[in-house]
Design an enzyme around this catalytic site. Sequence first.
Site, mmCIF file in Angstrom:
data_model
loop_
_atom_site.group_PDB
_atom_site.id
_atom_site.type_symbol
_atom_site.label_atom_id
_atom_site.label_comp_id
_atom_site.label_asym_id
_atom_site.label_seq_id
_atom_site.Cartn_x
_atom_site.Cartn_y
_atom_site.Cartn_z
ATOM 1 N N LYS A 115 99.451 67.500 58.632
ATOM 2 C CA LYS A 115 100.174 68.430 59.518
ATOM 3 C C LYS A 115 99.373 68.703 60.788
ATOM 4 O O LYS A 115 99.954 68.892 61.856
ATOM 5 C CB LYS A 115 100.510 69.726 58.782
ATOM 6 C CG LYS A 115 101.470 69.478 57.618
ATOM 7 C CD LYS A 115 102.595 70.463 57.497
ATOM 8 C CE LYS A 115 103.664 69.854 56.603
ATOM 9 N NZ LYS A 115 104.602 70.760 56.011
ATOM 10 N N LYS A 197 107.034 59.170 52.228
ATOM 11 C CA LYS A 197 108.019 59.920 51.444
ATOM 12 C C LYS A 197 109.170 60.400 52.338
ATOM 13 O O LYS A 197 108.977 60.599 53.544
ATOM 14 C CB LYS A 197 107.367 61.091 50.710
ATOM 15 C CG LYS A 197 107.007 62.269 51.569
ATOM 16 C CD LYS A 197 106.768 63.514 50.722
ATOM 17 C CE LYS A 197 106.681 64.717 51.653
ATOM 18 N NZ LYS A 197 106.772 65.995 51.040
ATOM 19 N N LYS A 200 111.969 66.256 55.158
ATOM 20 C CA LYS A 200 112.970 66.916 56.001
ATOM 21 C C LYS A 200 112.535 67.009 57.449
ATOM 22 O O LYS A 200 113.347 67.230 58.325
ATOM 23 C CB LYS A 200 113.377 68.278 55.435
ATOM 24 C CG LYS A 200 112.301 69.259 55.083
ATOM 25 C CD LYS A 200 112.960 70.530 54.520
ATOM 26 C CE LYS A 200 112.204 71.172 53.401
ATOM 27 N NZ LYS A 200 110.890 71.699 53.745
HETATM 28 P P1 ATP Z 1 108.320 68.898 55.353
HETATM 29 O O1 ATP Z 1 108.846 67.626 55.927
HETATM 30 O O2 ATP Z 1 108.760 70.141 56.102
HETATM 31 O O3 ATP Z 1 106.882 68.864 54.993
HETATM 32 P P2 ATP Z 1 109.297 68.174 52.779
HETATM 33 O O4 ATP Z 1 110.630 67.497 52.870
HETATM 34 O O5 ATP Z 1 108.110 67.320 52.550
HETATM 35 O O6 ATP Z 1 109.088 69.092 54.007
HETATM 36 P P3 ATP Z 1 108.587 70.459 51.175
HETATM 37 O O7 ATP Z 1 109.181 71.743 51.679
HETATM 38 O O8 ATP Z 1 107.170 70.192 51.473
HETATM 39 O O9 ATP Z 1 109.476 69.232 51.652
HETATM 40 O O10 ATP Z 1 108.816 70.337 49.647
HETATM 41 C C1 ATP Z 1 109.749 71.037 48.842
HETATM 42 C C2 ATP Z 1 109.707 70.451 47.458
HETATM 43 O O11 ATP Z 1 110.321 69.167 47.458
HETATM 44 C C3 ATP Z 1 108.285 70.234 46.914
HETATM 45 O O12 ATP Z 1 108.256 70.565 45.549
HETATM 46 C C4 ATP Z 1 108.043 68.766 47.138
HETATM 47 O O13 ATP Z 1 107.119 68.247 46.234
HETATM 48 C C5 ATP Z 1 109.434 68.186 46.924
HETATM 49 N N1 ATP Z 1 109.616 66.971 47.708
HETATM 50 C C6 ATP Z 1 109.569 66.873 49.064
HETATM 51 N N2 ATP Z 1 109.807 65.630 49.459
HETATM 52 C C7 ATP Z 1 110.009 64.904 48.338
HETATM 53 C C8 ATP Z 1 110.301 63.533 48.087
HETATM 54 N N3 ATP Z 1 110.447 62.682 49.061
HETATM 55 N N4 ATP Z 1 110.443 63.132 46.804
HETATM 56 C C9 ATP Z 1 110.320 64.010 45.811
HETATM 57 N N5 ATP Z 1 110.051 65.306 45.962
HETATM 58 C C10 ATP Z 1 109.890 65.765 47.206
#
Ligand code: ATP
Length: 334
Positions: A115, A197, A200
């Site tokens: 980040k 991964k 969002k």
């Molecule tokens: P950002 O892009 O804002 O970092 P993110 O999409 O990575 O967000 P988080 O808010 O960090 O999502 O995660 C919310 C939950 O979803 C966490 O428990 C995280 O482990 C899970 N998660 C996020 N992305 C994935 C993915 N691609 N596959 C499986 N689980 C996920």
Amino acid sequence: MIGDKKVLFSGMQATGSLTLGNYLGALKNWISLSDEYECFYSVVDLHSITIRQDPATLRKRARDLLTLYIAAGLDPEKNCIYYQSHVSGHTELAWILNCFTYMGELNRMTQFKDKAAKHSDNINAGLYTYPVLMAADILLYQADVVPVGNDQLQHLEITRDIAQRFNSIYGDVFTVPEPYVGKVGARIMSLQDPSKKMSKSDDNPNASIYLMDDADTVMRKFKRAVTDSEGCVAYRRQQPGIYNLIDIYCACTGKTPEETVREFDGKGYGEFKLAVGESVVDVLRPLQEKFAELSKDRAYIDGIIKKNGEKASYYALKTLRKVQKKVGFPEKIR
Ligand code: ATP
Ligand code: LTN
């Protein structure tokens, strides 16, 4: 324990529209666990401001996220669904835990490095101590289990270290939590770059399926998903694009990778992608309908926010009082 049930805590940030990765990797597991545990599911808006946010957008996204928790199937009468910012114990405990966390530990956090690289104009102290606030979230409710995707395991590990350190000084104050990572859907990858991964905050909208994407958009994104030139639907790490599509298909249909490979034996990628897209549309449709219905009922959602905020505050305060006493703060005169 609360009553005869173990405690579960998890949370998500309202920093964008939720993706299929968030749903399959996190939310879906939450639902399957919600009968067995006393559950706290937080919209972690305090964490969100570690990245600069537009206030009106943050407020809307936080409410949408809370509504989505319910739309996805979490019963707000049984599960404590609330805003982190409504319970002041999170920040109060985080401060105390900051004093029990070493900079050397925080320096190792890969999410901070990622980040910080992405937001190099705003590497604030909150971003750095983010894992301590997360530890406070979990320890405040004496959680036994924390369902997260495997990208959050490092944060769980530091939470356990902080809890054990604190307990070794002051006695058994905190429950040391265990991570819970579901098998299927633990890590859904980007449709455009299967080595990353699905996230969002990805800049490329074709990389992620958003939970609010309509059927046409979902199908178009799967058609464009990056695969390989092998031309055979096989579940092998050497074919990361197809591997990811199989994972998604299995998570949405309940089939195993072996069954899927058999089902698409001798068939082309085009046909497979279509089937994956349809399986996702079938999962998203009921969720979107429920979300639309709930969003219209402001009074109902407001009621949930109030009631569950109070419930969370009650449990949070119990732990906080105990911790304050242990570290030597004077008791308040009432
Ligand atoms: P950002 O892009 O804002 O970092 P993110 O999409 O990575 O967000 P988080 O808010 O960090 O999502 O995660 C919310 C939950 O979803 C966490 O428990 C995280 O482990 C899970 N998660 C996020 N992305 C994935 C993915 N691609 N596959 C499986 N689980 C996920
Ligand atoms: N850091 C997590 C969100 C989060 C969380 C938590 C998850 C904040 N506090 C406590 C589980 C338990 C994330 O980015 N997914």
